[in-house]
Design a protein around this motif. Structure first.
Motif, PDB file in Angstrom:
ATOM      1  N   TRP A  69       0.824  -1.202   0.000  1.00 16.29           N
ATOM      2  CA  TRP A  69       0.000   0.000   0.000  1.00 16.29           C
ATOM      3  C   TRP A  69       0.865   1.261   0.000  1.00 16.29           C
ATOM      4  N   GLU A  70       0.326   2.334  -0.583  1.00 10.09           N
ATOM      5  CA  GLU A  70       0.937   3.654  -0.515  1.00 10.09           C
ATOM      6  C   GLU A  70       0.130   4.486   0.461  1.00 10.09           C
ATOM      7  N   MET A  71       0.816   5.266   1.307  1.00  8.03           N
ATOM      8  CA  MET A  71       0.138   6.048   2.328  1.00  8.03           C
ATOM      9  C   MET A  71       0.555   7.508   2.226  1.00  8.03           C
ATOM     10  N   PHE A  72      -0.442   8.379   2.319  1.00  9.01           N
ATOM     11  CA  PHE A  72      -0.220   9.815   2.224  1.00  9.01           C
ATOM     12  C   PHE A  72      -0.884  10.505   3.406  1.00  9.01           C
ATOM     13  N   ILE A  73      -0.242  11.542   3.904  1.00  8.93           N
ATOM     14  CA  ILE A  73      -0.804  12.356   4.978  1.00  8.93           C
ATOM     15  C   ILE A  73      -1.714  13.388   4.318  1.00  8.93           C
ATOM     16  N   ALA A  74      -2.988  13.411   4.715  1.00 14.54           N
ATOM     17  CA  ALA A  74      -3.920  14.429   4.235  1.00 14.54           C
ATOM     18  C   ALA A  74      -3.862  15.582   5.232  1.00 14.54           C
ATOM     19  N   PHE A  75      -3.445  16.755   4.742  1.00 16.33           N
ATOM     20  CA  PHE A  75      -3.269  17.892   5.636  1.00 16.33           C
ATOM     21  C   PHE A  75      -3.559  19.192   4.898  1.00 16.33           C
ATOM     22  N   LYS A  76      -4.552  19.916   5.368  1.00 19.69           N
ATOM     23  CA  LYS A  76      -4.917  21.229   4.811  1.00 19.69           C
ATOM     24  C   LYS A  76      -5.083  21.194   3.286  1.00 19.69           C
ATOM     25  N   GLY A  77      -5.837  20.215   2.807  1.00 14.48           N
ATOM     26  CA  GLY A  77      -6.145  20.128   1.383  1.00 14.48           C
ATOM     27  C   GLY A  77      -5.062  19.539   0.516  1.00 14.48           C
ATOM     28  N   GLN A  78      -3.977  19.083   1.109  1.00 12.50           N
ATOM     29  CA  GLN A  78      -2.872  18.491   0.344  1.00 12.50           C
ATOM     30  C   GLN A  78      -2.639  17.053   0.783  1.00 12.50           C
ATOM     31  N   LEU A  79      -2.060  16.263  -0.109  1.00 12.51           N
ATOM     32  CA  LEU A  79      -1.643  14.897   0.215  1.00 12.51           C
ATOM     33  C   LEU A  79      -0.121  14.847   0.153  1.00 12.51           C
ATOM     34  N   ILE A  80       0.476  14.504   1.287  1.00 11.29           N
ATOM     35  CA  ILE A  80       1.925  14.519   1.440  1.00 11.29           C
ATOM     36  C   ILE A  80       2.395  13.071   1.601  1.00 11.29           C
ATOM     37  N   PRO A  81       3.345  12.601   0.785  1.00 11.90           N
ATOM     38  CA  PRO A  81       3.827  11.228   0.961  1.00 11.90           C
ATOM     39  C   PRO A  81       4.291  11.005   2.406  1.00 11.90           C
ATOM     40  N   TRP A  82       3.878   9.874   2.974  1.00 11.62           N
ATOM     41  CA  TRP A  82       4.284   9.520   4.333  1.00 11.62           C
ATOM     42  C   TRP A  82       5.538   8.673   4.217  1.00 11.62           C
ATOM     43  N   ASN A  83       6.667   9.239   4.578  1.00  8.76           N
ATOM     44  CA  ASN A  83       7.953   8.563   4.437  1.00  8.76           C
ATOM     45  C   ASN A  83       8.098   7.422   5.437  1.00  8.76           C
ATOM     46  N   LYS A  84       8.864   6.426   5.036  1.00  4.08           N
ATOM     47  CA  LYS A  84       9.089   5.270   5.898  1.00  4.08           C
ATOM     48  C   LYS A  84       9.661   5.705   7.250  1.00  4.08           C
ATOM     49  N   ASN A  85       9.089   5.168   8.317  1.00  3.83           N
ATOM     50  CA  ASN A  85       9.505   5.431   9.705  1.00  3.83           C
ATOM     51  C   ASN A  85       9.338   6.886  10.144  1.00  3.83           C
ATOM     52  N   GLN A  86       8.548   7.669   9.409  1.00  7.09           N
ATOM     53  CA  GLN A  86       8.310   9.070   9.778  1.00  7.09           C
ATOM     54  C   GLN A  86       7.257   9.136  10.889  1.00  7.09           C
ATOM     55  N   LEU A  87       7.681   9.589  12.072  1.00  7.17           N
ATOM     56  CA  LEU A  87       6.731   9.790  13.171  1.00  7.17           C
ATOM     57  C   LEU A  87       5.844  10.979  12.826  1.00  7.17           C
ATOM     58  N   LEU A  88       4.548  10.821  13.053  1.00  9.32           N
ATOM     59  CA  LEU A  88       3.617  11.890  12.720  1.00  9.32           C
ATOM     60  C   LEU A  88       3.301  12.723  13.958  1.00  9.32           C
ATOM     61  N   ASP A  89       3.577  14.025  13.859  1.00  8.65           N
ATOM     62  CA  ASP A  89       3.258  14.960  14.932  1.00  8.65           C
ATOM     63  C   ASP A  89       1.750  15.036  15.126  1.00  8.65           C
ATOM     64  N   SER A  90       1.341  15.643  16.230  1.00  8.77           N
ATOM     65  CA  SER A  90      -0.075  15.680  16.585  1.00  8.77           C
ATOM     66  C   SER A  90      -0.941  16.440  15.581  1.00  8.77           C
ATOM     67  N   HIS A  91      -0.368  17.339  14.776  1.00  7.46           N
ATOM     68  CA  HIS A  91      -1.204  18.041  13.793  1.00  7.46           C
ATOM     69  C   HIS A  91      -1.494  17.186  12.561  1.00  7.46           C
ATOM     70  N   TYR A  92      -0.801  16.069  12.403  1.00  5.71           N
ATOM     71  CA  TYR A  92      -1.106  15.109  11.337  1.00  5.71           C
ATOM     72  C   TYR A  92      -1.941  13.980  11.943  1.00  5.71           C
ATOM     73  N   ASP A  93      -3.186  13.848  11.491  1.00  5.86           N
ATOM     74  CA  ASP A  93      -4.015  12.792  12.070  1.00  5.86           C
ATOM     75  C   ASP A  93      -4.868  12.065  11.035  1.00  5.86           C
ATOM     76  N   ASN A  94      -4.545  12.240   9.750  1.00  2.00           N
ATOM     77  CA  ASN A  94      -5.379  11.693   8.701  1.00  2.00           C
ATOM     78  C   ASN A  94      -4.492  11.115   7.601  1.00  2.00           C
ATOM     79  N   ILE A  95      -4.632   9.823   7.333  1.00  2.00           N
ATOM     80  CA  ILE A  95      -3.803   9.135   6.343  1.00  2.00           C
ATOM     81  C   ILE A  95      -4.712   8.508   5.291  1.00  2.00           C
ATOM     82  N   TRP A  96      -4.420   8.788   4.026  1.00  2.00           N
ATOM     83  CA  TRP A  96      -5.152   8.166   2.926  1.00  2.00           C
ATOM     84  C   TRP A  96      -4.293   7.026   2.381  1.00  2.00           C
ATOM     85  N   VAL A  97      -4.961   5.920   2.036  1.00  2.00           N
ATOM     86  CA  VAL A  97      -4.253   4.709   1.645  1.00  2.00           C
ATOM     87  C   VAL A  97      -4.815   4.173   0.331  1.00  2.00           C
ATOM     88  N   LYS A  98      -3.893   3.783  -0.556  1.00  2.00           N
ATOM     89  CA  LYS A  98      -4.284   3.146  -1.811  1.00  2.00           C
ATOM     90  C   LYS A  98      -3.308   2.025  -2.132  1.00  2.00           C
TER      91      LYS A  98
END
Length: 149
Positions: A69-98
């Motif tokens: 699967w590919e995972m992207f952080i959905a944040f403020k209208g943008q989709l940002i690639p979620w890098n391997k082993n990247q810890l997500l800060d509290s302002h990131y709380d939404n991940i889209w998966v395909k």
């Protein structure tokens, strides 16, 4: 990548259950599907499917889904690639998966903030509930968030 131009072809509840039971984390169906499971009937058409997990488990999720699967952080209208082993800060709380090599989104994962054994409501951290008490399970064993959550 803009969020509004994306297309969803959500997995079924059974497909979600099949994928998520292999991952050693707590998870729940959320949103409209959670309400339908609670009511034991489909109340409307659903454009997507939402899953919630506890924030401390997000790297475990990434490790288990990363091969297929590919995972992207959905944040403020943008989709940002979620890098391997990247810890997500509290302002990131939404991940889209395909699925890799597919253009349609299969499911969305939202991260629940916690403190010790409590879930914390993201819009008002005074609203809390024991993690043990935020979900229910359908007759077929599918975990889902309680309607009040």
């Amino acid at each position: 990548m803009g969020v509004n131009e994306e297309v969803w072809k959500p997995l079924s509840i059974t497909e979600i259950q099949s994928n998520f039971t292999k991952i050693p984390i707590q998870w729940w169906i959320a949103g409209g599907w959670a309400l339908d499971i609670y009511l034991q009937k489909i109340t409307r058409a659903h454009d997507d499917i939402d899953i919630v997990i506890l924030r401390p488990d997000h790297l475990i999720l990434q490790r288990h889904l990363g091969r297929d699967w590919e995972m992207f952080i959905a944040f403020k209208g943008q989709l940002i690639p979620w890098n391997k082993n990247q810890l997500l800060d509290s302002h990131y709380d939404n991940i889209w998966v395909k699925k890799k090599d597919e253009s349609t989104w299969a499911f969305q994962v939202m991260l629940l903030d916690t403190e010790e054994k409590d879930w914390i409501y993201k819009r008002n951290n005074l609203i809390r509930k024991s993690i043990e008490d935020i979900g229910l399970e359908s007759l077929s064993g599918i975990p889902f968030l309680k309607p009040e959550i």
